[in-house]
Design a protein around this motif. Structure first.
Motif, PDB file in Angstrom:
ATOM      1  N   PHE A  31      77.146 106.442   1.116  1.00 55.79           N
ATOM      2  CA  PHE A  31      76.169 107.388   1.998  1.00 55.79           C
ATOM      3  C   PHE A  31      75.970 106.291   3.112  1.00 55.79           C
ATOM      4  CE2 PHE A  31      76.675 110.618  -1.456  1.00 55.79           C
ATOM      5  CZ  PHE A  31      77.560 111.314  -1.017  1.00 55.79           C
ATOM      6  N   LYS A  32      76.072 105.025   3.139  1.00 54.17           N
ATOM      7  CA  LYS A  32      75.511 104.346   4.396  1.00 54.17           C
ATOM      8  C   LYS A  32      76.285 104.658   5.455  1.00 54.17           C
ATOM      9  CE  LYS A  32      73.181 100.431   1.960  1.00 54.17           C
ATOM     10  NZ  LYS A  32      73.306  99.137   1.462  1.00 54.17           N
ATOM     11  N   PHE A  33      77.525 105.017   5.168  1.00 50.36           N
ATOM     12  CA  PHE A  33      78.425 105.040   6.255  1.00 50.36           C
ATOM     13  C   PHE A  33      78.508 106.705   6.778  1.00 50.36           C
ATOM     14  CE2 PHE A  33      79.926 101.655   3.631  1.00 50.36           C
ATOM     15  CZ  PHE A  33      80.261 100.668   4.652  1.00 50.36           C
ATOM     16  N   SER A  34      77.294 107.266   7.308  1.00 54.64           N
ATOM     17  CA  SER A  34      77.149 108.798   7.635  1.00 54.64           C
ATOM     18  C   SER A  34      78.036 108.990   8.650  1.00 54.64           C
ATOM     19  CB  SER A  34      75.701 109.080   7.749  1.00 54.64           C
ATOM     20  OG  SER A  34      74.964 108.350   8.635  1.00 54.64           O
ATOM     21  N   LYS A  35      78.102 107.980   9.686  1.00 55.75           N
ATOM     22  CA  LYS A  35      78.805 108.530  10.974  1.00 55.75           C
ATOM     23  C   LYS A  35      80.293 108.361  10.667  1.00 55.75           C
ATOM     24  CE  LYS A  35      78.027 109.289  14.807  1.00 55.75           C
ATOM     25  NZ  LYS A  35      76.943 109.755  14.812  1.00 55.75           N
ATOM     26  N   GLU A  36      80.798 107.424   9.725  1.00 58.05           N
ATOM     27  CA  GLU A  36      82.231 107.544   9.223  1.00 58.05           C
ATOM     28  C   GLU A  36      82.477 108.758   8.685  1.00 58.05           C
ATOM     29  OE1 GLU A  36      80.116 105.075   9.355  1.00 58.05           O
ATOM     30  OE2 GLU A  36      81.302 103.311  10.158  1.00 58.05           O
ATOM     31  N   LEU A  37      81.683 109.249   7.575  1.00 59.85           N
ATOM     32  CA  LEU A  37      81.720 110.341   7.018  1.00 59.85           C
ATOM     33  C   LEU A  37      81.900 111.732   7.801  1.00 59.85           C
ATOM     34  CD1 LEU A  37      79.492 109.619   3.946  1.00 59.85           C
ATOM     35  CD2 LEU A  37      81.946 109.374   3.871  1.00 59.85           C
ATOM     36  N   GLU A  38      80.985 111.663   8.677  1.00 58.52           N
ATOM     37  CA  GLU A  38      81.226 112.892   9.610  1.00 58.52           C
ATOM     38  C   GLU A  38      82.471 112.876  10.522  1.00 58.52           C
ATOM     39  OE1 GLU A  38      77.468 113.530  12.550  1.00 58.52           O
ATOM     40  OE2 GLU A  38      76.397 113.117  10.706  1.00 58.52           O
ATOM     41  N   ASN A  39      82.971 111.722  10.794  1.00 62.30           N
ATOM     42  CA  ASN A  39      84.227 111.832  11.689  1.00 62.30           C
ATOM     43  C   ASN A  39      85.230 112.366  10.627  1.00 62.30           C
ATOM     44  OD1 ASN A  39      83.074 110.897  13.619  1.00 62.30           O
ATOM     45  ND2 ASN A  39      83.545 108.819  13.604  1.00 62.30           N
ATOM     46  N   MET A  40      84.966 112.193   9.213  1.00 62.99           N
ATOM     47  CA  MET A  40      86.034 112.874   8.385  1.00 62.99           C
ATOM     48  C   MET A  40      85.756 114.257   7.501  1.00 62.99           C
ATOM     49  SD  MET A  40      86.813 109.616   5.735  1.00 62.99           S
ATOM     50  CE  MET A  40      85.481 108.266   5.984  1.00 62.99           C
ATOM     51  N   GLY A  41      84.759 114.763   8.434  1.00 63.82           N
ATOM     52  CA  GLY A  41      84.711 116.195   8.177  1.00 63.82           C
ATOM     53  C   GLY A  41      83.841 116.302   7.032  1.00 63.82           C
ATOM     54  N   LEU A  42      83.100 115.198   6.741  1.00 65.47           N
ATOM     55  CA  LEU A  42      82.087 115.130   5.719  1.00 65.47           C
ATOM     56  C   LEU A  42      80.693 114.936   5.989  1.00 65.47           C
ATOM     57  CD1 LEU A  42      84.166 113.026   3.091  1.00 65.47           C
ATOM     58  CD2 LEU A  42      83.911 115.457   3.001  1.00 65.47           C
ATOM     59  N   CYS A  43      79.741 114.557   5.212  1.00 69.46           N
ATOM     60  CA  CYS A  43      78.477 113.967   5.636  1.00 69.46           C
ATOM     61  C   CYS A  43      77.586 113.335   4.716  1.00 69.46           C
ATOM     62  CB  CYS A  43      77.640 115.221   6.350  1.00 69.46           C
ATOM     63  SG  CYS A  43      77.489 116.580   5.030  1.00 69.46           S
ATOM     64  N   ALA A  44      76.628 112.760   4.959  1.00 71.60           N
ATOM     65  CA  ALA A  44      75.737 112.370   3.753  1.00 71.60           C
ATOM     66  C   ALA A  44      74.579 113.221   3.596  1.00 71.60           C
ATOM     67  CB  ALA A  44      74.873 111.090   4.232  1.00 71.60           C
ATOM     68  N   PRO A  45      74.112 113.170   2.096  1.00 68.67           N
ATOM     69  CA  PRO A  45      73.053 114.215   1.805  1.00 68.67           C
ATOM     70  C   PRO A  45      71.940 114.280   2.715  1.00 68.67           C
ATOM     71  CG  PRO A  45      73.657 112.711  -0.082  1.00 68.67           C
ATOM     72  CD  PRO A  45      74.261 111.942   1.106  1.00 68.67           C
ATOM     73  N   GLU A  46      71.198 115.549   2.874  1.00 69.18           N
ATOM     74  CA  GLU A  46      70.311 115.681   3.907  1.00 69.18           C
ATOM     75  C   GLU A  46      69.334 114.761   3.890  1.00 69.18           C
ATOM     76  OE1 GLU A  46      68.241 119.404   3.551  1.00 69.18           O
ATOM     77  OE2 GLU A  46      68.340 119.470   5.855  1.00 69.18           O
ATOM     78  N   VAL A  47      68.850 114.454   2.520  1.00 78.56           N
ATOM     79  CA  VAL A  47      67.723 113.130   2.189  1.00 78.56           C
ATOM     80  C   VAL A  47      68.192 111.961   2.984  1.00 78.56           C
ATOM     81  CG1 VAL A  47      66.657 111.916   0.588  1.00 78.56           C
ATOM     82  CG2 VAL A  47      67.616 114.169  -0.235  1.00 78.56           C
ATOM     83  N   THR A  48      69.498 111.512   2.621  1.00 78.75           N
ATOM     84  CA  THR A  48      69.733 110.148   3.267  1.00 78.75           C
ATOM     85  C   THR A  48      69.750 110.392   4.793  1.00 78.75           C
ATOM     86  OG1 THR A  48      71.361 110.194   1.490  1.00 78.75           O
ATOM     87  CG2 THR A  48      71.549 108.479   3.151  1.00 78.75           C
ATOM     88  N   ARG A  49      70.235 111.652   5.497  1.00 74.67           N
ATOM     89  CA  ARG A  49      70.054 111.676   6.846  1.00 74.67           C
ATOM     90  C   ARG A  49      68.828 111.926   7.556  1.00 74.67           C
ATOM     91  NH1 ARG A  49      72.531 116.747   7.926  1.00 74.67           N
ATOM     92  NH2 ARG A  49      72.946 116.956   5.624  1.00 74.67           N
ATOM     93  N   ALA A  50      67.868 112.225   6.697  1.00 73.70           N
ATOM     94  CA  ALA A  50      66.520 112.388   7.264  1.00 73.70           C
ATOM     95  C   ALA A  50      65.882 111.051   6.903  1.00 73.70           C
ATOM     96  CB  ALA A  50      65.588 113.200   5.870  1.00 73.70           C
ATOM     97  N   LEU A  51      66.248 110.378   6.023  1.00 72.76           N
ATOM     98  CA  LEU A  51      65.579 108.865   5.961  1.00 72.76           C
ATOM     99  C   LEU A  51      65.968 108.064   7.075  1.00 72.76           C
ATOM    100  CD1 LEU A  51      65.869 108.417   2.066  1.00 72.76           C
ATOM    101  CD2 LEU A  51      63.722 108.536   3.538  1.00 72.76           C
ATOM    102  N   LYS A  52      67.357 108.233   7.414  1.00 74.03           N
ATOM    103  CA  LYS A  52      67.849 107.523   8.408  1.00 74.03           C
ATOM    104  C   LYS A  52      66.954 107.706   9.746  1.00 74.03           C
ATOM    105  CE  LYS A  52      72.164 105.627   8.070  1.00 74.03           C
ATOM    106  NZ  LYS A  52      73.738 106.054   7.706  1.00 74.03           N
TER     107      LYS A  52
END
Lengths: 283, 282
Positions: free
Chosen positions: B232-253
């Protein structure tokens, strides 16, 4: 005038054995009175079996009240003369996209509703084009629905309802089977319908982050409305929601836990940006 | 138990105009007693991969080994394999069919050739493990609630005593408490039976909370294979694949960008609260 109004709505499912004797009665909706104004975005929450879907099915005359009354745009749904007007006024989108697409190609599927309503051919095409553009699926109009992703199929389903020019759309867990991007596509399309087209939205969901943008939230339990308020008011009551088998978005929960530990954070934080701003003020 | 996929590729309808490559050079080892999360957008190849694990599909090229034996080998018994790798499909409650709950769970073991007594013992223990009380045993499965039906369906697979339990979106359509109950139950089953679990899910929050290791698929290939914190460190890459990191991880970022000294590798609410608290010295 309210687009949707229920007064003391009660619905009982009656179970019967092989000989048609009554085995038991389940009250799925219990004395519910709600008003929904034209253009509102309403979310309905509740655990499995709380009566959400049964309530929803009353809003476009799939089910009829055992007791009480439902009016859609001022028309009593129980009156059979109103049946088609009611169903054209309040459209419905279900959970499984594969159960509600019947056309061989996308534009044919979207045209099915207005065609059934007796709309002229020229206008059908206009409506199909307009509806597909609203949900962002116009470029797929010649595609076969079975080649689309779940989120795309669900948007085609919404376009199909939209082509009937409803005043209100009821969506029953439209994102339950979708991946994150599909969920976002559908929710963005739904918000667009509400913001731009001013269509009343009634959204049933288990995904708490989808209701952050709603004007009002109803929480159901055992067939009745247990809580009512803005998303912020509802999500301020973290413990109560958990008792009702629900939860809050992750940022809301973080804010709630930090508040319990003594940080001066307002109740009912809904988004990452709100959490960031609130924490900045604590520094 | 060991399950190894070695350079596995799979092509649907090869040699026809409909030909499409669903898996592309997959290398994967599933370890004993592991809780594996499998994520990827619709059409990324998750279901095709999962069907290789119990031999419903055989690789077009490459090999799948179960305990050292190649499952494509004509000598290999894929029928036995299906008992050892249990597959729970999406909405498994649609597959319930017997007149009562207990018979439904007995169906698999009896079909496998076990004695009635042995089948009943297994059904009893499986139903207990998924939290279905005795009072429901002789009810029609169709009279149960959605969450209960799903648990009965999972018990049907558990009664086969699989070494690997594969579940395709077992929480779809359940309320939040129902989701937690099913996932908590899977965690317990793993502890008590020592079987491996492969969880296919669209909920990043769920895999972050329960999986030891996450496999991310995109366009038929494995893109990431690591712990939740690393993936989940790779939130940008995950988003490009139609996924995302958990909301907690995005908030911490976001907080990190704003100058808060938080640990952005947290993937659940508990850890998120701790790292923010630390920032404020509470």
């Amino acid at each position: 005038m309210e687009i949707v109004k229920t007064e003391n709505l009660t619905f009982e499912y009656i179970r019967r054995d092989e000989n048609d004797n009554v085995e038991g009665i389940t009250t799925a909706v219990d004395n519910v009175s709600i008003d929904v104004k034209q253009g509102e975005f309403i979310a309905i929450l509740g655990h499995n079996g709380s009566g959400k879907s049964t309530l929803a099915k009353h809003l476009n005359a799939i089910l009829f009240p055992t007791e009480g009354t439902v009016w859609v745009n001022g028309l009593d749904t129980k009156d059979l003369d109103n049946l088609w007007t009611v169903r054209n006024t309040a459209g419905m989108v279900f959970q499984n996209p594969d159960n509600q697409i019947i056309g061989q190609i996308v534009e044919e599927d979207v045209g099915f509703g207005p065609e059934n309503m007796g709309v002229s051919t020229k206008e059908i095409w206009e409506r199909v084009e307009e509806s597909l553009k609203v949900v962002g699926m116009y470029e797929y109009r010649k595609s076969s629905p079975n080649r689309l992703s779940g989120g795309q199929k669900q948007r085609v389903s919404i376009a199909g309802v939209l082509a009937m020019h409803p005043k209100c759309i009821v969506l029953d867990e439209p994102t339950a089977m979708l991946d994150p991007i599909g969920r976002k596509e559908v929710i963005d399309a739904v918000r667009g319908l509400n913001d731009v087209e001013k269509i009343t939205i009634i959204l049933i969901t288990h995904n708490m982050d989808e209701i952050v943008h709603a004007d009002r939230v109803f929480v159901m339990d055992k067939g009745h409305i247990e809580m009512e308020g803005t998303p912020r008011e509802i999500f301020s009551k973290v413990e109560r929601l958990k008792e009702l088998r629900l939860c809050v978005p992750q940022v809301t929960e973080i804010a709630y836990e930090l508040k319990k530990r003594g940080l001066p954070i307002p109740a009912g934080i809904l988004t990452i940006d709100e959490l960031t701003e609130a924490l900045k003020k604590c520094r | 138990m060991s399950m190894i996929l070695n350079h596995v590729s799979y092509v649907y309808n090869p040699g026809t105009p409909m030909e499409s490559r669903a898996l592309n050079d997959i290398n994967l080892k599933i370890n004993d007693g592991e809780f594996l999360g499998l994520i990827g957008h619709t059409g990324s190849g998750k279901s095709t991969l999962v069907q290789h694990l119990n031999g419903l599909l055989l690789p077009t090229s490459g090999e799948v080994y179960f305990n050292g034996a190649d499952i494509s080998d004509p000598e290999f018994s894929r029928k036995d394999l299906r008992g050892k790798v249990g597959l729970v499909f999406q909405y498994p409650e649609h597959q319930l069919f017997e007149a009562d709950v207990f018979s439904d769970v007995c169906f698999g073991p009896i079909n496998k050739g076990l004695s009635k007594k042995e089948a009943e013992l297994r059904a009893f223990s499986a139903l207990k493990q998924v939290g279905i009380e005795d009072e429901y045993f002789y009810q029609s499965p169709f009279d149960l609630s959605g969450g209960q039906k799903r648990r009965v369906a999972i018990a049907g697979v558990l009664a086969m005593e699989p070494e690997v339990l594969v579940l395709d979106e077992p929480t779809a359509g359940l309320d939040p408490a129902g989701r937690d109950e099913i996932l908590g139950m899977l965690s317990n089953i793993r502890k008590e039976r020592g079987c491996s679990i492969v969880l296919v899910s669209h909920s990043m929050e769920d895999v972050a909370e329960y999986a030891d290791r996450i496999i991310v698929m995109n366009k038929g290939s494995i893109v990431f294979d690591d712990t939740p914190a690393e993936v989940f460190k790779f939130s940008k890459e995950l988003e490009n694949m139609g996924l995302c990191a958990p909301e907690v991880t995005r908030a911490l970022k976001k907080l990190k960008e704003e100058g808060f000294n938080v640990d952005v590798s947290c993937v659940n609410v508990r850890d998120g609260v701790e790292t923010i608290s630390k920032c404020f010295g509470i």
